[in-house]
Design a protein around this motif. Structure first.
Motif, PDB file in Angstrom:
ATOM      1  N   VAL A 116       8.692   3.702   9.237  1.00 35.72           N
ATOM      2  CA  VAL A 116       9.642   3.239   8.359  1.00 35.72           C
ATOM      3  C   VAL A 116      10.129   4.165   8.234  1.00 35.72           C
ATOM      4  CG1 VAL A 116       7.992   1.005   9.253  1.00 35.72           C
ATOM      5  CG2 VAL A 116       7.731   2.465   7.021  1.00 35.72           C
ATOM      6  N   GLY A 117      10.497   5.649   8.254  1.00 35.64           N
ATOM      7  CA  GLY A 117      10.556   6.379   7.014  1.00 35.64           C
ATOM      8  C   GLY A 117      10.275   7.650   7.500  1.00 35.64           C
ATOM      9  N   PHE A 118      11.664   8.452   7.698  1.00 35.24           N
ATOM     10  CA  PHE A 118      11.643  10.157   7.906  1.00 35.24           C
ATOM     11  C   PHE A 118      12.498  11.361   6.807  1.00 35.24           C
ATOM     12  CE2 PHE A 118      14.408  12.785  10.138  1.00 35.24           C
ATOM     13  CZ  PHE A 118      13.856  13.800  11.140  1.00 35.24           C
ATOM     14  N   MET A 119      11.522  12.319   6.645  1.00 29.39           N
ATOM     15  CA  MET A 119      11.841  13.479   6.488  1.00 29.39           C
ATOM     16  C   MET A 119      12.020  14.824   6.435  1.00 29.39           C
ATOM     17  SD  MET A 119      10.537  14.601   2.281  1.00 29.39           S
ATOM     18  CE  MET A 119      11.056  12.824   1.153  1.00 29.39           C
ATOM     19  N   SER A 120      13.104  15.316   7.337  1.00 29.93           N
ATOM     20  CA  SER A 120      13.494  16.660   7.731  1.00 29.93           C
ATOM     21  C   SER A 120      14.019  17.321   6.987  1.00 29.93           C
ATOM     22  CB  SER A 120      14.783  16.320   8.592  1.00 29.93           C
ATOM     23  OG  SER A 120      14.685  17.864   8.928  1.00 29.93           O
ATOM     24  N   VAL A 121      12.542  18.367   6.143  1.00 33.70           N
ATOM     25  CA  VAL A 121      12.688  19.215   5.983  1.00 33.70           C
ATOM     26  C   VAL A 121      12.485  20.977   6.012  1.00 33.70           C
ATOM     27  CG1 VAL A 121      11.595  18.674   3.397  1.00 33.70           C
ATOM     28  CG2 VAL A 121      10.003  19.505   5.688  1.00 33.70           C
ATOM     29  N   CYS A 122      13.389  22.600   5.256  1.00 31.83           N
ATOM     30  CA  CYS A 122      13.740  23.034   5.760  1.00 31.83           C
ATOM     31  C   CYS A 122      13.466  24.001   4.369  1.00 31.83           C
ATOM     32  CB  CYS A 122      15.437  22.887   6.581  1.00 31.83           C
ATOM     33  SG  CYS A 122      16.078  24.803   7.079  1.00 31.83           S
ATOM     34  N   SER A 123      12.510  25.434   4.960  1.00 33.94           N
ATOM     35  CA  SER A 123      12.656  26.662   4.064  1.00 33.94           C
ATOM     36  C   SER A 123      13.999  27.084   3.609  1.00 33.94           C
ATOM     37  CB  SER A 123      11.432  27.525   4.353  1.00 33.94           C
ATOM     38  OG  SER A 123      11.643  27.874   5.265  1.00 33.94           O
ATOM     39  N   ALA A 157       9.617  17.741  10.498  1.00 33.19           N
ATOM     40  CA  ALA A 157      10.349  16.689  10.396  1.00 33.19           C
ATOM     41  C   ALA A 157       8.750  15.915  10.429  1.00 33.19           C
ATOM     42  CB  ALA A 157      10.669  15.950  11.501  1.00 33.19           C
ATOM     43  N   VAL A 158       9.328  15.047   8.861  1.00 38.05           N
ATOM     44  CA  VAL A 158       7.537  13.867   8.717  1.00 38.05           C
ATOM     45  C   VAL A 158       8.120  12.133   8.636  1.00 38.05           C
ATOM     46  CG1 VAL A 158       6.248  16.250   7.679  1.00 38.05           C
ATOM     47  CG2 VAL A 158       8.174  13.855   6.289  1.00 38.05           C
ATOM     48  N   VAL A 159       7.381  11.523   8.868  1.00 40.73           N
ATOM     49  CA  VAL A 159       7.356  10.460   8.817  1.00 40.73           C
ATOM     50  C   VAL A 159       6.547   9.990   8.236  1.00 40.73           C
ATOM     51  CG1 VAL A 159       8.501  10.192  11.335  1.00 40.73           C
ATOM     52  CG2 VAL A 159       5.938   9.998  11.327  1.00 40.73           C
ATOM     53  N   CYS A 160       6.632   8.281   7.644  1.00 37.84           N
ATOM     54  CA  CYS A 160       5.802   7.730   7.266  1.00 37.84           C
ATOM     55  C   CYS A 160       5.643   6.517   7.800  1.00 37.84           C
ATOM     56  CB  CYS A 160       6.271   7.282   5.915  1.00 37.84           C
ATOM     57  SG  CYS A 160       7.925   6.227   5.199  1.00 37.84           S
ATOM     58  N   PRO A 170       0.534  -1.241  -0.064  1.00 39.96           N
ATOM     59  CA  PRO A 170       0.475  -0.220  -0.068  1.00 39.96           C
ATOM     60  C   PRO A 170       1.070   1.389  -0.274  1.00 39.96           C
ATOM     61  CG  PRO A 170       0.037  -0.733   1.947  1.00 39.96           C
ATOM     62  CD  PRO A 170       0.848  -2.128   1.376  1.00 39.96           C
ATOM     63  N   GLN A 171      -0.136   2.348  -0.476  1.00 39.02           N
ATOM     64  CA  GLN A 171       0.368   3.697  -0.487  1.00 39.02           C
ATOM     65  C   GLN A 171       0.927   4.592   1.537  1.00 39.02           C
ATOM     66  OE1 GLN A 171      -2.038   6.269  -2.754  1.00 39.02           O
ATOM     67  NE2 GLN A 171      -0.241   6.994  -2.712  1.00 39.02           N
ATOM     68  N   LEU A 172       2.217   4.328   1.640  1.00 42.28           N
ATOM     69  CA  LEU A 172       2.361   4.749   2.737  1.00 42.28           C
ATOM     70  C   LEU A 172       1.832   5.986   3.336  1.00 42.28           C
ATOM     71  CD1 LEU A 172       6.063   4.292   2.266  1.00 42.28           C
ATOM     72  CD2 LEU A 172       4.715   3.093   3.116  1.00 42.28           C
ATOM     73  N   HIS A 173       1.045   6.171   4.783  1.00 39.13           N
ATOM     74  CA  HIS A 173       0.555   7.002   5.623  1.00 39.13           C
ATOM     75  C   HIS A 173       1.956   8.221   6.111  1.00 39.13           C
ATOM     76  CE1 HIS A 173      -2.051   9.502   7.946  1.00 39.13           C
ATOM     77  NE2 HIS A 173      -1.325   9.233   9.467  1.00 39.13           N
ATOM     78  N   ILE A 174       1.431   9.585   5.539  1.00 37.74           N
ATOM     79  CA  ILE A 174       2.722  10.351   5.537  1.00 37.74           C
ATOM     80  C   ILE A 174       2.040  11.170   7.136  1.00 37.74           C
ATOM     81  CG2 ILE A 174       4.225  11.717   4.974  1.00 37.74           C
ATOM     82  CD1 ILE A 174       4.234   9.249   3.650  1.00 37.74           C
ATOM     83  N   ARG A 175       2.508  11.605   7.864  1.00 34.73           N
ATOM     84  CA  ARG A 175       2.408  12.284   9.058  1.00 34.73           C
ATOM     85  C   ARG A 175       3.420  13.518   9.569  1.00 34.73           C
ATOM     86  NH1 ARG A 175       4.534  10.356  13.681  1.00 34.73           N
ATOM     87  NH2 ARG A 175       3.623   8.055  13.400  1.00 34.73           N
ATOM     88  N   ARG A 176       3.017  13.986  10.682  1.00 38.60           N
ATOM     89  CA  ARG A 176       4.173  14.933  11.529  1.00 38.60           C
ATOM     90  C   ARG A 176       4.739  13.646  12.099  1.00 38.60           C
ATOM     91  NH1 ARG A 176       4.528  20.618  10.719  1.00 38.60           N
ATOM     92  NH2 ARG A 176       3.035  21.642   9.921  1.00 38.60           N
ATOM     93  N   ALA A 177       6.780  14.313  12.303  1.00 33.91           N
ATOM     94  CA  ALA A 177       6.839  13.518  13.404  1.00 33.91           C
ATOM     95  C   ALA A 177       7.071  13.911  14.796  1.00 33.91           C
ATOM     96  CB  ALA A 177       8.848  13.514  12.822  1.00 33.91           C
TER      97      ALA A 177
END
Length: 1241
Positions: free
Chosen positions: A239-246, A229-232, A181-188
């Motif tokens: 099971v996954g992490f992404m940190s983004v910055c403007s 910071a967001v996670v899936c 399935p597609q992953l559920h993404i939310r704030r970490a």
């Protein structure tokens, strides 16, 4: 790896892979009557040829457990392959199926005991391999049940009728969300720390060691408006992490990367300075903006019209005033460009630039690095429109769903249009960045990072590919408005809309890509009318079974332009072209540039001037095939068809087919820099480029004159230099290395090993991860001894200065010829200075090049009496030709032409010791008396050596140098990141083999072996290289390829010499050896019909020497090397019986054409495999029998040869060999029509 357990408790460890042709037999064995009722009567080979995806499940013994085949249109003929979407959408409104997200299962077979587990694993693998896929449909007769296996993954959604006969078919569907399935993404959240840390530590511990054990928790807690910071998560577990910055360092990015195509990643501003203020210039080659890169992406040349359209409203409501340019990994050489895709604004009607093969008026390569310093760079005053990914990690199980993050993170920055990520260039390409566009760095960029850009519009899934209509013309006009070949594209589009075919009747099709009712792509194809030529001249059968493709299923791609925002849909666009166009194969040709002039005419009127495709790197380059040179007059009606034997303009062929549309390439971003365009370097690059499953995005060649093969001497047969028959101008055209390799024109003057940099022309820097040194050796300017000939000195009275380097000014009329550029300059000098009518020409040296140069001088009109051939004292007792008969004929021809000879002469002075430029006279000493010659032109062919600047670069970099650059058996220097090969090198003294160097072997084979040694670093399909035992590491490798030299010698003699690699030995000494073998000679050198073959003691052809007044097919004769004399129609026996008066005539007979065929070596291997395999239970193989006889394990009452012949005749081997030979002749009949086989007589 997965463990499957059967109902009876048995278990198997299984894995999935792509289906291969060798699986067909096993697939057929798994088919049952139920399979036929479910899927119909299938030709498995044909199905696999036309399938988009075929997956095989194997156990750990590589035994096939299951196989499934998927196609992008329905089976059972329930709908046309180009029109099924509406029919299936009507079945269930909740299934929004599109060609992008749908595949159809056309076959499934499995081992009964494990079928359910196999089915689920294959389905999961397919959803993982194709991220856009959401639905898999299965269509079966309505009266059939799915059985106990398929029913576990498919559910029925309805039924539909058949187009061809009255019967309904049930439609079943399998959904992604049930399997991958597609992953559920939310704030970490901070509590995600414990789930995520094992994933981070699995990949790297540097972050933990640098920032502490709780760096991740601290990063999550530090979120604010600029940092998120967001996670899936899967089943509540992160099971996954992404940190983004403007916050993005725009100043650094603008300094290092060409972001003009992305409007500098900034929002438009009235004060932006986008173009230099200058007077408008005439259109032409001056309109081209040259953008070079020695860093990552390829060097490209953007050919644009002067005026740019005004900014328009974009899909997101943003305005982007600058074109969006895709990194196309191409190169420019000689001022002509490979493909560039340049999108003018992401607008309501996007525009794209797609550049044609540009032809320069300049004679030589002109990418000069220093020129970019003065290049204009835009200035951006708007606010940043990009945010960056700072940290990203995901569990390998879910990596294929990485793009699921992007919708969520863009929602966090609603005012941003771009997402960027920078990565070390050695980072293996992962799934996420495969959807990004790689930014082009400036050539002086030293940032050790690659920048990738993703636009918000790339998330749109509503892309629709369809046939073009009249209503699309305005959209296409805007899309291609900045193209130099836009008129060609629009002309083809209009022709399609008017007639759907060319005036000559060739079928024509135009396709558009549409997003949100806007045209974002255009492609034009025609039926491939030259398919017989392609099959016979290119190895297209490496990729397809030719007989399973109808003639009308081959298409030729003429134009392709796609907005780079949707670059990740390029393969989908190609797949849809094949489906909608009812094609199975597409071809794209890259033609070589023409010389001098005719630019406008060539670009806009020549039929070959089609836009280069931005899809080039999604195609695979196809190797050209070596062609037989046919004696057409002798063959008569048995000659091949004109379609096969014709020789039109050579081109490099690129290809894709249905099987390749869903097969990913492995991108290698490592910076591989090759120094020197020698045959070794070209062979190395050729081997890497033609790896179909690898894409090397950072290949760079540093060369004084760029790529060879510019055909500067035109069609002139005579060249100043002898040939080693590795590559010629046609070979370079067939390879088109400039499509894949950066070309940096300049000379290497230094190596900074610590910083991994090559210094070019003392100023510019080229970064490398792997440096390949292939500069070879060159003729050097001789250093005069300075002896005063008025003192009547002899050679013995002069100190030896052979090792001295000439450091004075090189006279303008002194020439050392090392490549075609040097020869071209010499030829121009001769023409511009009236050398043909007056003035002496001195040719100084002892190599074969002195003879080819003298012949060229005589041919262009220089009088023989004006040519002086001066031989310095020989350094060896072996002459350059090493054949007295040939040498005698050449010397007699020179004397007959009036050429003067001077032997054992050492250069003493130029101009009697005065200023040497230009040379007016040259003085020489000899063992007896000195002499002085007037001189208008001086050619030097003294012994080759490593260029001084090259040596200094090695020496300053502390690379071990001992007369030559020292390497080990794996091509390594004393720096693990630097390899070297070719005549530049010698083996380390620890091998005790100073007499053997790379110069002893074929340069082409050395380059191939060098590439093979490096491929193990990049190719995951290769087995890991094991370290050799310590004792074997002391042995140097011995290569078997023939060492070849040839050319046209004085007397109009065409010369060819082919020999095995060996330590040079005089021919007389070789022939005196007791195991020399047999010499076969016909004709005489003086008469110009000399043909000599040396057959060794094992009856193998070891040496070939030809000297003829008439041209002969040298490429044919080279194939004789290494053949057994019996393969040559019992050559020795026929010669002993005086049945061969002339070998030239003998090898032009029709029987031997197969020997010259490029696939004859494959036939030999196949026949050997037959004889080496055990075909009968009670009898060993023929090969084993031969070994038993050799070891005297069998007592015979007859001669061994007769015994083996009898066994061969009486067993199955004879019929197997005959079948193999007949199959070979039948399969290659288009090349070999002169052979008969059963059924044609």
């Amino acid at each position: 790896m997965l463990v499957l357990t059967s109902p009876r408790g048995k278990s198997e460890v299984v894995h999935c892979r792509r289906t291969e042709s060798r699986d067909i037999y096993c697939i057929k064995s798994l088919m049952r009557k139920f399979t036929e009722k479910l899927f119909g009567r299938l030709n498995v080979i044909y199905l696999l040829e036309k399938a988009n995806l075929a997956v095989t499940l194997c156990n750990d013994k590589e035994e096939i457990m299951a196989q499934a085949t998927f196609v992008d249109y329905p089976n059972w003929n329930v709908a046309k392959q180009d029109d099924w979407v509406s029919l299936f959408r009507e079945l269930d409104s909740e299934i929004p199926c599109t060609p992008l997200n749908t595949l159809f299962m056309h076959l499934f077979v499995a081992v009964d005991e494990y079928s359910i587990g196999c089915c689920k694993e294959i389905i999961r693998t397919v959803f993982k391999a194709v991220p856009e896929l959401h639905f898999i449909f299965l269509i079966v007769p309505v009266y059939m049940s799915l059985g106990s296996t398929l029913i576990t993954v498919f559910t029925q959604v309805g039924s539909i009728p058949c187009l061809t006969f009255e019967e309904d078919f049930a439609v079943y569907v399998c959904h992604r969300h049930d399997h991958y399935p597609q992953l559920h993404i939310r704030r970490a959240r901070v509590e995600d720390h414990d789930d995520l840390m094992p994933i981070f530590l699995h990949h790297d511990t540097i972050l933990k060691e640098t920032y502490g054990e709780y760096f991740l928790a601290e990063l999550i807690e530090a979120q604010d408006e600029e940092n998120h910071a967001v996670v899936c998560e899967v089943e509540g577990i992160a099971v996954g992490f992404m940190s983004v910055c403007s916050r993005v360092n725009m100043e650094l990015l603008h300094e290092c990367f060409n972001l003009g195509p992305f409007h500098g990643l900034c929002n438009p501003h009235p004060d932006d300075i986008l173009e230099p203020l200058q007077e408008p210039s005439d259109q032409g080659s001056e309109d081209a903006t040259l953008k070079t890169s020695s860093q990552g992406s390829k060097t490209v040349e953007e050919l644009q019209e002067p005026d740019f359209p005004e900014a328009k409203e974009s899909i997101q409501g943003k305005t982007v005033e600058e074109a969006l340019t895709e990194d196309l990994s191409s190169a420019v050489q000689s001022g002509y460009a490979n493909e560039v895709e340049n999108i003018e604004k992401l607008t309501e009607v996007s525009t794209v630039e797609d550049v044609a093969y540009h032809v320069s008026t300049e004679d030589s390569v002109s990418i000069l690095l220093p020129e970019e310093k003065g290049d204009f760079r835009p200035s951006y005053r708007g606010t940043p429109a990009a945010f960056c990914i700072q940290l990203f990690c995901i569990d390998e199980k879910y990596e294929a769903r990485s793009l699921d993050f992007m919708n969520f993170v863009f929602s966090l920055f609603p005012d941003k249009s771009f997402c960027i990520i920078s990565l070390p260039h050695l980072t293996p390409e992962f799934v996420l960045i495969q959807n990004f566009v790689k930014a082009i760095p400036f050539n002086n960029c030293t940032l050790e990072q690659d920048l990738y850009v993703f636009h918000r519009a790339g998330l749109l899934k509503s892309i629709n590919i369809r046939l073009a209509t009249d209503l699309d013309t305005p959209g296409v006009e805007n899309l291609v408005s900045t193209l130099m070949l836009n008129k060609s594209i629009l002309s083809d589009l209009n022709q399609y809309n008017e007639a759907c075919r060319d005036p000559d009747g060739t079928s024509l099709q135009a396709f558009v890509a549409e997003v949100a009712e806007q045209i974002v792509g255009i492609a034009v194809i025609r039926n491939e009318m030259d398919i017989e030529y392609i099959r016979s001249h290119y190895n297209i059968e490496d990729f397809i079974y030719f007989s399973h493709h109808q003639r009308e299923e081959h298409g030729h791609l003429h134009h392709f332009a796609l907005n780079p925002i949707f670059r990740h849909y390029t393969k989908f666009f190609l797949k849809e072209i094949l489906r909608l166009g009812f094609k199975s194969c597409l071809y794209y040709s890259v033609y070589p540039h023409l010389r001098e002039g005719k630019i406008a005419v060539f670009q806009f009127q020549n039929p070959y001037a089609h836009s280069l495709t931005s899809a080039l790197h999604y195609l695979v380059p196809v190797r050209p095939r070596r062609q037989i040179v046919y004696p057409l007059e002798k063959l008569g009606i048995n000659a091949p068809s004109k379609e096969v034997s014709k020789d039109p303009l050579s081109y490099a062929l690129n290809h894709t087919n249905r099987k390749l549309t869903l097969e990913p390439k492995i991108t290698v971003n490592a910076k591989i820099v090759v120094v020197g365009a020698s045959n070794v370097g070209i062979s190395f690059l050729e081997t890497l480029v033609f790896c179909p499953h690898l894409k090397f995005s950072n290949l760079t060649l540093i060369s004084t004159h760029g790529l060879p093969g510019k055909n500067l001497l035109g069609t002139e047969q005579r060249r100043f230099l002898a040939s080693d028959h590795c590559f010629n101008d046609k070979d370079y055209a067939l390879m088109s290395l400039c499509s894949w390799v950066n070309i940096v024109v300049g000379r290497m003057t230094g190596i900074d090993r610590a910083a991994k940099q090559v210094i070019v022309s003392k100023e510019e820097i080229v970064l490398y991860d792997h440096l390949i040194l292939c500069t070879g050796q060159q003729y050097q300017v001789p250093c005069p001894t300075g002896a005063d000939i008025t003192k009547h000195l002899t050679n013995r009275e002069i100190p030896d200065n052979s090792s001295q380097q000439y450091t004075g000014k090189v006279p303008c009329n002194h020439f050392t010829l090392n490549d075609e550029e040097d020869c071209f300059k010499a030829l121009n000098w001769i023409k511009n200075n009236s050398i043909t009518t007056e003035g002496n020409v001195i040719v100084y040296g002892n190599t074969i090049d002195i003879y080819t140069t003298v012949e060229t001088l005589l041919h262009i009109g220089v009088r023989g009496s004006n040519i002086h051939l001066v031989h310095p004292p020989p350094t060896s007792n072996i002459t350059c030709i090493n054949n007295y008969s040939v040498e005698s004929a050449v010397v007699n021809a020179l004397l007959g032409a009036g050429v003067s000879f001077h032997r054992d002469a050492l250069l003493a002075q130029w101009n009697d010791g005065e200023y040497p430029d230009p040379i007016r006279s040259a003085s020489f000493t000899t063992p007896t008396k000195p002499f002085r010659l007037q001189c208008s032109m001086f050619f030097s062919f003294c012994e080759k050596n490593v260029d001084y600047e090259t040596f200094k670069a090695f020496n300053d970099a502390c690379l071990v140098y001992d007369g030559r650059l020292v390497i080990d058996t794996n091509f390594h220097t004393n720096d693990i990141a630097i390899r070297a090969a070719g005549s530049l090198t010698k083996f380390s003294n620890r091998y005790y083999s100073n007499e053997w160097t790379h110069n002893s072997f074929s340069s082409k084979e050395i380059g191939f072996q060098l590439a093979a040694a490096m491929l193990s670093l990049f190719d995951p399909t290769l087995e890991p290289v094991t370290e050799p035992p310590a004792d074997l590491d002391r042995l140097i490798p011995m290569y078997k390829g023939a060492k070849i030299q040839g050319g046209i010698l004085p007397g109009h003699y065409h010369y060819l010499h082919v020999a095995k690699p060996a330590i040079p030995t005089p021919l007389e000494v070789q022939m005196a050896q007791p195991d020399f073998g047999l010499e076969i000679v016909t004709g005489s050198a003086q008469d110009g019909n000399y043909f000599r073959i040396h057959v060794n003691k094992y009856k193998m052809v070891e040496t070939i020497t030809c000297l003829s007044k008439e041209p002969f097919p040298a490429s044919n004769y080279i194939r004789l090397f290494g053949q057994h004399e019996q393969v040559l129609n019992n050559l020795c026996e026929r010669y002993d019986d005086n049945l061969i008066p002339d070998l030239f005539s003998y090898f032009s007979e029709s029987w031997c054409m197969a020997l010259f065929h490029d696939r004859f070596i494959d036939l030999r291997k196949e026949l050997r495999q037959i004889l080496a395999s055990k075909k009968e239970e009670d009898l060993p193989s023929i090969e084993k029998l031969a070994h038993q006889i050799e070891d005297e394990e069998i007592s015979l009452h007859e001669k061994p040869r007769k015994y083996l012949q009898r066994v061969f005749q009486e067993t199955i081997y004879k019929s197997l060999v005959e079948k193999s030979v007949l199959d070979y002749l039948h399969y290659n009949h288009y090349h070999l029509p002169m052979y008969a086989w059963p059924g044609i007589i």
